[in-house]
Write a protein that holds these residues in place. Sequence first.
Motif, PDB file in Angstrom:
ATOM      1  N   ILE A  31      14.496 -17.021  37.149  1.00 49.94           N
ATOM      2  CA  ILE A  31      14.964 -17.643  35.906  1.00 49.94           C
ATOM      3  C   ILE A  31      13.760 -18.073  35.083  1.00 49.94           C
ATOM      4  O   ILE A  31      12.611 -18.054  35.560  1.00 49.94           O
ATOM      5  CB  ILE A  31      15.877 -18.866  36.186  1.00 49.94           C
ATOM      6  CG1 ILE A  31      15.071 -19.970  36.881  1.00 49.94           C
ATOM      7  CG2 ILE A  31      17.093 -18.469  37.003  1.00 49.94           C
ATOM      8  CD1 ILE A  31      15.785 -21.313  36.921  1.00 49.94           C
ATOM      9  N   GLN A  32      14.025 -18.477  33.842  1.00 50.79           N
ATOM     10  CA  GLN A  32      12.983 -19.066  33.007  1.00 50.79           C
ATOM     11  C   GLN A  32      12.675 -20.480  33.540  1.00 50.79           C
ATOM     12  O   GLN A  32      13.585 -21.195  33.992  1.00 50.79           O
ATOM     13  CB  GLN A  32      13.436 -19.111  31.554  1.00 50.79           C
ATOM     14  CG  GLN A  32      13.701 -17.732  30.960  1.00 50.79           C
ATOM     15  CD  GLN A  32      14.207 -17.801  29.535  1.00 50.79           C
ATOM     16  OE1 GLN A  32      13.561 -18.392  28.670  1.00 50.79           O
ATOM     17  NE2 GLN A  32      15.375 -17.205  29.279  1.00 50.79           N
ATOM     18  N   PRO A  33      11.423 -20.898  33.486  1.00 48.43           N
ATOM     19  CA  PRO A  33      11.007 -22.098  34.233  1.00 48.43           C
ATOM     20  C   PRO A  33      11.328 -23.434  33.567  1.00 48.43           C
ATOM     21  O   PRO A  33      10.967 -24.484  34.117  1.00 48.43           O
ATOM     22  CB  PRO A  33       9.495 -21.914  34.342  1.00 48.43           C
ATOM     23  CG  PRO A  33       9.119 -21.149  33.120  1.00 48.43           C
ATOM     24  CD  PRO A  33      10.263 -20.201  32.873  1.00 48.43           C
ATOM     25  N   HIS A  34      12.009 -23.440  32.405  1.00 56.87           N
ATOM     26  CA  HIS A  34      12.294 -24.725  31.771  1.00 56.87           C
ATOM     27  C   HIS A  34      13.596 -25.344  32.276  1.00 56.87           C
ATOM     28  O   HIS A  34      14.146 -26.264  31.654  1.00 56.87           O
ATOM     29  CB  HIS A  34      12.362 -24.576  30.249  1.00 56.87           C
ATOM     30  CG  HIS A  34      13.477 -23.696  29.764  1.00 56.87           C
ATOM     31  ND1 HIS A  34      13.433 -22.343  29.860  1.00 56.87           N
ATOM     32  CD2 HIS A  34      14.671 -23.991  29.176  1.00 56.87           C
ATOM     33  CE1 HIS A  34      14.541 -21.810  29.352  1.00 56.87           C
ATOM     34  NE2 HIS A  34      15.314 -22.811  28.937  1.00 56.87           N
ATOM     35  N   GLY A  35      14.108 -24.844  33.419  1.00 55.71           N
ATOM     36  CA  GLY A  35      15.335 -25.387  33.976  1.00 55.71           C
ATOM     37  C   GLY A  35      15.470 -25.069  35.452  1.00 55.71           C
ATOM     38  O   GLY A  35      14.564 -24.492  36.077  1.00 55.71           O
ATOM     39  N   VAL A  36      16.625 -25.452  35.997  1.00 57.60           N
ATOM     40  CA  VAL A  36      16.901 -25.273  37.421  1.00 57.60           C
ATOM     41  C   VAL A  36      18.239 -24.570  37.575  1.00 57.60           C
ATOM     42  O   VAL A  36      19.191 -24.858  36.826  1.00 57.60           O
ATOM     43  CB  VAL A  36      16.958 -26.645  38.147  1.00 57.60           C
ATOM     44  CG1 VAL A  36      17.352 -26.476  39.619  1.00 57.60           C
ATOM     45  CG2 VAL A  36      15.631 -27.384  38.024  1.00 57.60           C
ATOM     46  N   LEU A  37      18.330 -23.646  38.531  1.00 60.23           N
ATOM     47  CA  LEU A  37      19.596 -22.992  38.841  1.00 60.23           C
ATOM     48  C   LEU A  37      19.941 -23.217  40.302  1.00 60.23           C
ATOM     49  O   LEU A  37      19.098 -23.028  41.195  1.00 60.23           O
ATOM     50  CB  LEU A  37      19.514 -21.496  38.537  1.00 60.23           C
ATOM     51  CG  LEU A  37      20.825 -20.698  38.725  1.00 60.23           C
ATOM     52  CD1 LEU A  37      20.942 -19.606  37.669  1.00 60.23           C
ATOM     53  CD2 LEU A  37      20.913 -20.069  40.123  1.00 60.23           C
ATOM     54  N   LEU A  38      21.190 -23.640  40.552  1.00 56.10           N
ATOM     55  CA  LEU A  38      21.733 -23.793  41.887  1.00 56.10           C
ATOM     56  C   LEU A  38      22.979 -22.935  41.988  1.00 56.10           C
ATOM     57  O   LEU A  38      23.827 -22.970  41.079  1.00 56.10           O
ATOM     58  CB  LEU A  38      22.089 -25.258  42.174  1.00 56.10           C
ATOM     59  CG  LEU A  38      20.976 -26.303  41.974  1.00 56.10           C
ATOM     60  CD1 LEU A  38      21.541 -27.705  42.132  1.00 56.10           C
ATOM     61  CD2 LEU A  38      19.829 -26.067  42.947  1.00 56.10           C
TER      62      LEU A  38
ATOM     63  N   PRO B  24       8.047 -16.469  35.423  1.00 53.81           N
ATOM     64  CA  PRO B  24       9.392 -16.623  36.002  1.00 53.81           C
ATOM     65  C   PRO B  24       9.395 -17.501  37.246  1.00 53.81           C
ATOM     66  O   PRO B  24       8.429 -17.501  38.030  1.00 53.81           O
ATOM     67  CB  PRO B  24       9.797 -15.184  36.335  1.00 53.81           C
ATOM     68  CG  PRO B  24       8.921 -14.322  35.485  1.00 53.81           C
ATOM     69  CD  PRO B  24       7.626 -15.056  35.353  1.00 53.81           C
ATOM     70  N   SER B  25      10.480 -18.252  37.399  1.00 56.58           N
ATOM     71  CA  SER B  25      10.678 -19.055  38.605  1.00 56.58           C
ATOM     72  C   SER B  25      11.609 -18.288  39.533  1.00 56.58           C
ATOM     73  O   SER B  25      12.778 -18.076  39.201  1.00 56.58           O
ATOM     74  CB  SER B  25      11.294 -20.408  38.249  1.00 56.58           C
ATOM     75  OG  SER B  25      11.605 -21.144  39.426  1.00 56.58           O
ATOM     76  N   PRO B  26      11.136 -17.853  40.701  1.00 63.57           N
ATOM     77  CA  PRO B  26      11.972 -17.021  41.580  1.00 63.57           C
ATOM     78  C   PRO B  26      13.111 -17.821  42.220  1.00 63.57           C
ATOM     79  O   PRO B  26      13.050 -19.039  42.335  1.00 63.57           O
ATOM     80  CB  PRO B  26      10.988 -16.528  42.643  1.00 63.57           C
ATOM     81  CG  PRO B  26       9.875 -17.518  42.635  1.00 63.57           C
ATOM     82  CD  PRO B  26       9.775 -18.051  41.236  1.00 63.57           C
TER      83      PRO B  26
END
Length: 719
Positions: free
Chosen positions: A23-30, A221-223
Amino acid sequence: MQATDSVTLDNCADEPIHIPGSIQPHGVLLAFDLTGALLAWSDTAPQLLGLTPVLDMPLAALLLPPEVQQVVAECRDGIEDGEAPAAALEVAIGGRQFDCIVHVHQSRLIIEFEQRETPSDAVAAFALKAHAAIDRLKRQKSVDALLQLATEQVRTITGFDRVMGYRFHEDDSGDVIAEARRDDLEPYLGRRYPAGDIPAQARRLYIINTLRLIVDVGYTPSPLRGRAGAAPLDLSHSVLRSVSPIHIEYLQNMGVGASMSVSIVVNGRLWGLLACHHMASLQVPYSIRMAADVMAQVIASLVQSIEARDRARRVEDSAEVRTRVMETLLHNEEPARAMLAHAPALCESLQAEALIVSQYGKTMVHGAIDAALAARIVASLPAGDSDLVERTAVSDWPQDMRAALGQWAGMLALRFDPATAGWLLGLRREQIHTIRWGGRPEKVVVAGPLGPRLTPRGSFDEWREMVRGRSVPWNATDKLAATQLLGEMHRASVAKHIETDRARTQLLAMLGHDLRGPLHSINMAATVLQHGGAASTMSTRIQASSTRMERLISQVLDMSRINGGIGLGLTRSDVDLVALLQDLLDEARLSHADLRIESSLPPALRAQVDGDRMVQVVSNLVSNARHHGTHGEPIQVKLSEQGDQVLLEVRNVAPEIPAEMVPMLYSPLKHTSVGNVRNRGGLGLGLYIAHEIVQQHGGQIIYRYEAPQVVFTVTLPRT
């Protein structure tokens, strides 16, 4: 991403951008399963949320704010077939402000926390601006005005340096038809971008997830972490989804720092796009983006209404044209020639610039097209079963035709009567135009940041391409009008053939009856002569009967030649029409002692005509006046010259011809002529043949009524 073995356009189109694994690194995905067990998370979770995720950890154990848990519960309650639409709220976690977005896709519960710096009151003010903008959009009457206002309003509420309004073509290339930009930026208005700039899988995502934001084109990117070997997480509906490295390179080549796209989807198709660019990074709050998305939906609805209104107007106009054409086909013996009276309306209905009508081997044209070329075009049509033939480019035509086409490139051909080779063709000119591409459209293989592969364009300077050999394509509305017209013409042709078969049966019956009479007279006269009867009387009877038989057979043969497309075979010569008329009128006076004929003729009037056929014309007009005029009243014949035209008028006192009969005056076997008590031997062919002779001379024959007289006027060119 796994590297591909070969470098092709298909590799680019097949890139699995919906499962990027980051994802783009300005947030978090769960991501959770529907029982609430944690399946995947982004590397940014510990830093931004202060969480330490563990595989299969229950959702409740993450200690998320209560309002998040409530939205999750509502989202779960709304699941249907493993899907639930997005729900959003604002939350504060660890001193940071987030837009929290929750949705369910493919039975996976996905919670995203998008970091936001814009305060809530500023977001509310932008939302009010968006509401006012939507009200203004609803008042626009044209697509161009609608897109231009939309670009201006989206730029105002989002703050992007440039907002472009795209409209896509049938080939998926797109034109920039509206633009709002910072004054120092180069304008892109009017440029076209190739279909390859948006590969097929990206186009699919644009339709199912209508808004995509890239906050910083230069991001790392944030893996996503989770169970090893598990199926990749589908992020089609994610707001933080990482985008294709190829697209990132594309934007970097344009000098773009942040990007947002808002899809305009009409009838399930990507109709257009609001493309937003910023020269530096830019974070647009979720609620403001949703306001832009609502604006795009309003635009789509308005576009659909505008296009539906335009289609409805064309359908209504086409229906009126079809009605008039039907009447023409049903009431005229020569539909091809009669249809030319509707040529301007047919051109408007089909959006054509010229028209060709062909039947019985005769070809007629309307518009700036040479008759010889028109005949070649008709000859090039396929002999198969297709009744609708479409061509939009010179390359669609037979090879031997292409050099002769000149300005013409597009054709829509309707075979309305296969039995008589009846064709109606609409033509369109070649549209020579310059496409202003936003850079040279071809992609090239170079060593890009990801190694040797298909790399997006590095230059977006305007590149002009001259396009030749193509017409404006026939769109769905054009083809609908053509198909409906073809159906009506087919029905009219069938009805006409039924009428012709009935008339043919009637003609054969009448010929059998009418030829029996003169043959009987000839046999009787021959019998009397054998027994020494009066030779002069019998000779006169034989001559009259033979003449009558010859007239009947001649008329039927002429009708057959006309209907068969052979024509009457004119033999032109220099003829004195005055001498011809004097002989003819003297013969008529001798044949009918009670007939009064008044003539007004110049001393001489010469013209290049077929003398024998002109005798037929005048004889038929005089005979028509004798049989249908008031008994005892004179027939007036006048011949005059007007410039390079010859005018012949035949007048007789008679009641006015009923209006409903006028369109059928020149039709054969009219019920008003067949069986007429004053012309029992007539077949109703006289005016029909006269009309054809005059037309083959390049002239016309016109009926009018000047009380108390019926007037037929023949106009002929002298040469």
